[in-house]
Motif scaffolding. Sequence first.
Motif, PDB file in Angstrom:
ATOM      1  N   ALA A 153       0.831  -1.213   0.000  1.00 18.33           N
ATOM      2  CA  ALA A 153       0.000   0.000   0.000  1.00 18.33           C
ATOM      3  C   ALA A 153       0.861   1.256   0.000  1.00 18.33           C
ATOM      4  O   ALA A 153       0.559   2.231  -0.700  1.00 18.33           O
ATOM      5  N   ALA A 154       1.952   1.250   0.769  1.00 18.29           N
ATOM      6  CA  ALA A 154       2.843   2.415   0.820  1.00 18.29           C
ATOM      7  C   ALA A 154       3.478   2.665  -0.544  1.00 18.29           C
ATOM      8  O   ALA A 154       3.610   3.821  -0.975  1.00 18.29           O
ATOM      9  N   GLU A 155       3.882   1.606  -1.229  1.00 22.67           N
ATOM     10  CA  GLU A 155       4.450   1.784  -2.567  1.00 22.67           C
ATOM     11  C   GLU A 155       3.386   2.315  -3.533  1.00 22.67           C
ATOM     12  O   GLU A 155       3.651   3.214  -4.323  1.00 22.67           O
ATOM     13  N   GLU A 156       2.192   1.767  -3.454  1.00 25.07           N
ATOM     14  CA  GLU A 156       1.093   2.215  -4.316  1.00 25.07           C
ATOM     15  C   GLU A 156       0.767   3.693  -4.054  1.00 25.07           C
ATOM     16  O   GLU A 156       0.373   4.419  -4.969  1.00 25.07           O
ATOM     17  N   ALA A 157       0.943   4.129  -2.833  1.00 28.80           N
ATOM     18  CA  ALA A 157       0.620   5.511  -2.454  1.00 28.80           C
ATOM     19  C   ALA A 157       1.568   6.535  -3.088  1.00 28.80           C
ATOM     20  O   ALA A 157       1.213   7.703  -3.240  1.00 28.80           O
ATOM     21  N   TRP A 158       2.758   6.110  -3.436  1.00 26.63           N
ATOM     22  CA  TRP A 158       3.758   7.020  -4.008  1.00 26.63           C
ATOM     23  C   TRP A 158       3.381   7.379  -5.430  1.00 26.63           C
ATOM     24  O   TRP A 158       2.976   6.518  -6.171  1.00 26.63           O
TER      25      TRP A 158
END
Length: 183
Positions: A153-158
Motif C-alpha cells: 500500500a505504501a508503494e502504491e501511495a507514491w
Amino acid sequence: EAAEKAIAWLVSDLPQRCGALESRCVPEADGEIAEIGAAALTAVGMLEYQRQTGSAVYSETISELVDFIVTLQMDSGDFYHIYELTTASIDRETRLMYYSEEASLALVMAAKILGEDRYREPARRALDYLTGDKYDYFLGWFIYGIDHWTCIAAEEAWPELPSEQYIDFCLGYAEFISRLQYT
C-alpha cells in the motif's frame, strides 16, 4: 477475459446494499456477517482490472465497496473488521490478520485509480496508523507484524501520498525480514 467473467459474476451476486448501510459488501456464505478483508481484496482486484484495461465499467461498484471500507475505519486510522448484517452493527472486538492492511491498499488504489479525492484522507490515516501508532508500545520498537500489505500500500501511495514515515517503516520491515532469512 476470465477476469472479466469472474468480476461480472461477482458483481451480479453482490447485494445492492450491505445491510442497513448505503454501501456494498461481500457477505459470508451464511449472510450473517461481512468482513472488511473480502471487500478490500474484491475492490483491489477490480481496481487492478480497471488499471490494466482502462475500463471503468465497474467503478460504481468499486466505490460502493470502498465506501463500506471507509464506514469501518476508526478515528485512529485503523479499521473494524466485521460488520454484522443481521444486527446492522459493527463488531468492535474481533481482529483478523491482514484486514487493516488490505483495507489500506484498497483505499490507496481507489484514490489513485478512480481519482477520488474523498479516499485520500482515509488512505493517509490508514497508512499513518499502520506505519506509526500500530507499533506505539514497548515491544513495538523491536518487532514487526506481517506487514507486506502495508508496504504494498505504501508503494502504491507514491507519489500521491508521499511520506518519509512510510519509506522508513518499509525499509525497516525489509531489513527485519532479511534477518530472518536462512543463509
